[in-house]
Structures are given as structure tokens and as C-alpha cells.
Design an enzyme around this catalytic site. Structure first.
Site: not given
Length: 557
Positions: A45, A53, A353, A355, A106, A48, A51, A13, A84
Site C-alpha cells: 500500500s 520494528v 525477535t 526479524i 552476549p 500505509i 511500523v 511490504g 551488536k
């Protein structure tokens, strides 16, 4: 004739799995084509953790949200998102006196002036002490003033100024999962305990701890750095980029906003002794961490250095350690398995980078979507593109280190003396004599000549002796046109900073929580023409740079 694929099984996921599911639902599982019913099953799972990110994005994300039918208001509220405007690099390079300085990358293309890129004018004439990006983009000035990228009251996804988003990665994955399930995705909470292969080596079934045997047709491996199927079962080799990049670990922590109520409108990357610290401001908190080299700091040494950098705000914080696998799987698509996200590859998160690679590779999969024959040409072209994508990003990340000039820590000396990728080595030799142009990049799905110019001129490498002395000396450049651009951009950016709303105020409006008394007058916009005499001509109109984002996905966690 081969049978069509009727089910895509996604293992894993998080952002990778659920973004892949959403994009495939939007691009392949077309509800208007009942003759192509494709079911999406995602197996996640319960044991688990992701991460996590992906807390900063690049400008392709608004397109993805629109395509998926997710409103910007719902996105900002659910994901505590913020804007952003780019990445601010602090202390990555030093000036002639050894003093560290900052520059902004930018989301804006470098304009042309009288047929030449603005970068050449910058080299020849300078910009009155401004950062190069301030010549054509309001991002740095808006960031310094804690302003947002557009006026209040504008329509969703309004592109007044180029932007991407900061987001809560966990909340983003939750929002995506809810959208996918609502559209018919099958969400299975279970552990994969075994993987079956047929006589050709294709994945034929997954054995689940609770659900038993589940046959599969097309499998997406979104299991992160584990590469459960692509690397462990199919034994596709992993190509390390360690000879090009030193960093292999990260510390991460979440902090409250400091007192004052301001929310910065850009990601910050600040150089430390063995790497760099990211700072991603969300609506409700700040995500920050230290990306570093284990050859130069132990985990404990890095933690001490990081907490010292955070100062009082970091008191009591317990950063988690994230080992990073830097490089890519040799082929992302093997047999009937496609690796997406960290299982496919990862290059340190300096330019956000993570995503982007998920989004891009799933779009390519949709474009080369197979039937159950899994034709080799489809797989080969997809693999050719994904290889080029990771190598393209590698070049761009490496250039940040290769053009560094810090000498205060062994790490920075070592980082810039690592082996250059062949393509980048060739280009850097060329760019000593000419600024980057569209002829120089073999593949530019993410980068552009503009983005290289911004980094190189932001780092002031030509001021420090990088370029050949004759680089612009004999070039005929229209000084009056340049002066006009400088004057107009300074005026227009100043008016933006004066009129645009506080970033927090804009976010509060987008969340549907702004009180009427907080609203401000609408901004009227720019776009005027300036007329400048050029040599050998009467008068030629010079377009004042427009502050609109590039369609290209230009460029931390």
C-alpha cells in the site's frame, strides 16, 4: 496430481514482506530449476507506513545475507548498520543493598569445564567480581571500550567474536525490495480493498483499488498488527499473551549520536518505572524508545518519563506512540494464507525477535512448501512449529520479569507476579535445584540452556536466595581448572580490547570509507591450550574458551 504453485502473492511490504520475498526467491524460486518457475508478487500500500520494528537482530542475520547474495559491505552502507555484540540490561535487578546493576547477554554459548557448565563453577567460586558473561565472552568489555567484534582487514562475515547487527529498518526494507525486484519480483503499489473467497473459504482473488481483480494461489499476509487476511477475512483468532506480559505500548524516536563520536557495539535495555527503554546505535543515528504498560502509565505520563530519562538529548523530541498487539494468531497458516511477521505474532522486543520470527517462519514455509492441494500434514506441521516458536520466545521474555526483584515501582512487582506459562513455571521450579540443561527445553529454535544461564546468573538470582542452599555445596568441581579459565579469559579479553579497532573505525572500513592512515595492525588470534592437573590424573588439557558465535540463533526492536 495437484498443480504446482506458480505464483506467491505477498500482501504488505516492510521488513516482513520483503524479507519473505527474498528468502523465497533464495530457497524456492531456484533459477537453476526452470521446471519450477515461481513468480513472487508483492502488493504494498502506498498509504500505509510500516511500523518499523526490527532495528536490532540476532546472529542468524549474517547467514541470511550470505544466502541472499548480499555483501556485508553493501549492507553496512545501505542500512547504516552497526555491530551488536549482545544486549546490556541496565537496572533490571538490584543487589543485596538495593543498588541497581547491569549485566550482558552476549552471543556466546556457556563453555563446559571438566564436564560441567561454567555456571556451576560461577555459583561455587565466583569470578573475581566479573559479570558471568565476562568469563567466556569479550562482549561486555568490548562494549565498554566502544570496540568492534573483529580486527580490521578481515573477510566479510568474519566470526572472530559472536555478533548480530543493528540496522535502519526502513533502509533495510528498501535494500531488500531492490534486490528482489532485480531478481524478478513483481512490485505492485496499490491498496487491497476487497478479498474474495471460493466455496472452500480459500482466498481466490484480491481486489485492488487501481489494479482491479488479481487471482491468487498462495497468499502471505504481511499486513502487520492489522492481520488483514488472516484475522479479518479468515477470522483466525488471536491469542493474547497479556496474562503473562504487562507491556502493550511503545514510544519511539530517532536521535543524533551524542558528542564524542563513539558508537556503542551493543543494544541497551534500561529499566524505567513502567517498562524499559531500548537504545539501538546505528552508524548515523540512535534509535530509542520506551516499552511500557498502559495499566501503569498513560501515554502522556510515559512520554514525560521517557523524555526525562533522555535528558538534554531528548529536548524537542516528539516520540510516536505504537500500540502493540502482544501474542500470536492461533494458526499462522490457514487454508492458502500464511501470516508472516506481526500478523502472525509479536512478543515485546526485549530480545530482538521480530526479524528472527520472520526469517524462521519463512524458512519453515520453504521447507513445507505446498502444491495447490495444500496438504493438511504440511500445514499442520508448520503451525505446530510456529506455535512452539512463539511460546518458546514467550518463556524467555517472561523469565526476565519473573526473576526481577525491584520493589520501587508497582509495575515491577506486578510484572513478576503475572501468570507464568506452564513450561516456564515447571522449569523455574527445577532451576531452584539445578542450572538449566539441554534436558529442560522442549523446543529450542531460538533459546538454549546457555542463554537461560546467562540471564539467571547475570541477574544474580542465586545470590539473592533463588536456589536451594544445597545446590552446589556437595558438587565436586575442579577449582584449579576454573582459576585457569578465569586467568586465560581475562588475559585474552584484555588483549582483544587493546588490539581491536574502535567500533566506528571498523564500520567506516566496512563501508569502504576508511583512510589508509587509520588502519591498524592485524590481530593474530587466540586458541592456545592450558594444561591443568586434575584429581586422579596426571595432566589434562583445558581448552581456553573460543570466542566464536554459536550456529544457533541465540538472542529490541
Amino acid at each position: 496430481m495437484a498443480e504446482p504453485i506458480t505464483e506467491v502473492t505477498i500482501v504488505g511490504g516492510g521488513t516482513a514482506g520483503w524479507l519473505a520475498a527474498l528468502l523465497l526467491q533464495s530457497m524456492v524460486c531456484d533459477p537453476k530449476k526452470p521446471d519450477r518457475p515461481i513468480k513472487i508478487t508483492l502488493i504494498e500500500s502506498p498509504n500505509i507506513n510500516s511500523v518499523g520494528v526490527g532495528e536490532a537482530t540476532v546472529p542468524g542475520m549474517p547467514r541470511t545475507l550470505r544466502q541472499a547474495g548480499i555483501s556485508e559491505k553493501a549492507f553496512f552502507k545501505a542500512c547504516n548498520a552497526s555491530f551488536k555484540l549482545g544486549v546490556l540490561f541496565n537496572d533490571w535487578n538490584v543487589d543485596e543493598k538495593g543498588k541497581p546493576f547491569s549485566f550482558m547477554n552476549p552471543f556466546q554459548d556457556v563453555p563446559n569445564i571438566s564436564g560441567r557448565e561454567a555456571g556451576f563453577y560461577m555459583l561455587r567460586y565466583g569470578a573475581d567480581g566479573r559479570d558471568f558473561s565476562q568469563v567466556f565472552s569479550p562482549a561486555l568489555d568490548l562494549f565498554k571500550a566502544s570496540k568492534g567484534p573483529r580486527p580490521l582487514g578481515r573477510k566479510e562475515f568474519d566470526p572472530t567474536v559472536g555478533f548480530a547487527y543493528h540496522l535502519d529498518a526502513g533502509a533495510f526494507a528498501k535494500m531488500l525490495s531492490e534486490a528482489c525486484v532485480k531478481r524478478g519480483a513483481n512490485h505492485v503499489r496499490d491498496d487491497v480493498v476487497d478479498v474474495e473467497q471460493d466455496e472452500r473459504g480459500y482466498i481466490s482473488a484480491l481486489q485492488l483499488a487501481e489494479g482491479g481483480r488479481r487471482p491468487v494461489q498462495l497468499v502471505l499476509d504481511c499486513t502487520g498488527f492489522r492481520g488483514l487476511i488472516i484475522n479479518k477475512v479468515l477470522e483466525e483468532p488471536f491469542i493474547s499473551y497479556s496474562k503473562h506480559l504487562a507491556n502493550d505500548r511503545a514510544l519511539a524516536v530517532q536521535l543524533p549520536h551524542p558528542p564524542g563520536g563513539k558508537i556503542p557495539s551493543a543494544t541497551q535495555s534500561t529499566a524505567l518505572g513502567a517498562g524499559w527503554v531500548w537504545r539501538v546505535p546505528l552508524y548515523h543515528r540512535v534509535g530509542t524508545g520506551y516499552v511500557f504498560s498502559s495499566a501503569h502509565r498513560t501515554d502522556e505520563e510515559a512520554k514525560a518519563e521517557f523524555l526525562q530519562h533522555l535528558g538534554p538529548q531528548g529536548e524537542g523530541a516528539e516520540p510516536r506512540v505504537i500500540p502493540m498487539r502482544i501474542g500470536r494468531t492461533a494458526r499462522a497458516w490457514v487454508k492458502n494464507c500464511v501470516a508472516v511477521g506481526l500478523s502472525s505474532g509479536f512478543i515485546e522486543p526485549l530480545e530482538s525477535t521480530a526479524i528472527h520470527t520472520i526469517d524462521t517462519t519463512v524458512r519453515w514455509l520453504a521447507n513445507f512448501f505446498p502444491d495447490q492441494s495444500f496438504a493438511d500434514p504440511l500445514r499442520d506441521r508448520f503451525n505446530k512449529l510456529t506455535t512452539a516458536l512463539y511460546d518458546e520466545i514467550l518463556d524467555f521474555i517472561v523469565v526476565h520479569y519473573a526473576l526481577g526483584n525491584r520493589t520501587d515501582d508497582p509495575y515491577w512487582i506486578d510484572a513478576r507476579n503475572l501468570e507464568l506459562p506452564d513450561r516456564l513455571a515447571e522449569n523455574l521450579a527445577l532451576w531452584r535445584h539445578n542450572l538449566p540443561t539441554h534436558y529442560d527445553l522442549d523446543f529450542d529454535s531460538f533459546t538454549s540452556p546457555s542463554i537461560y544461564q546467562v540471564v539467571m546468573l547475570g541477574k544474580r538470582v542465586y545470590d539473592m536466595g533463588f536456589g536451594a542452599p544445597e545446590m552446589v555445596q556437595n558438587m565436586t568441581l575442579n577449582r584449579r581448572a576454573w582459576n585457569e579459565v578465569l586467568k586465560n579469559s581475562k588475559r585474552n579479553i584484555g588483549q582483544m580490547v587493546k588490539t581491536f579497532p574502535d567500533h566506528r573505525t571498523l564500520l567506516t572500513e566496512l563501508r569502504g570509507e576508511l583512510q589508509p592512515a587509520e588502519r591498524q595492525p592485524a590481530f593474530s588470534g587466540f586458541g592456545q591450550q592450558a594444561t591443568v592437573p586434575l584429581p586422579g590424573a596426571k595432566k589434562v588439557p583445558v581448552k581456553v574458551p573460543e570466542f566464536v558465535p554459536s550456529e544457533k540463533d541465540s538472542a529490541l526492536l
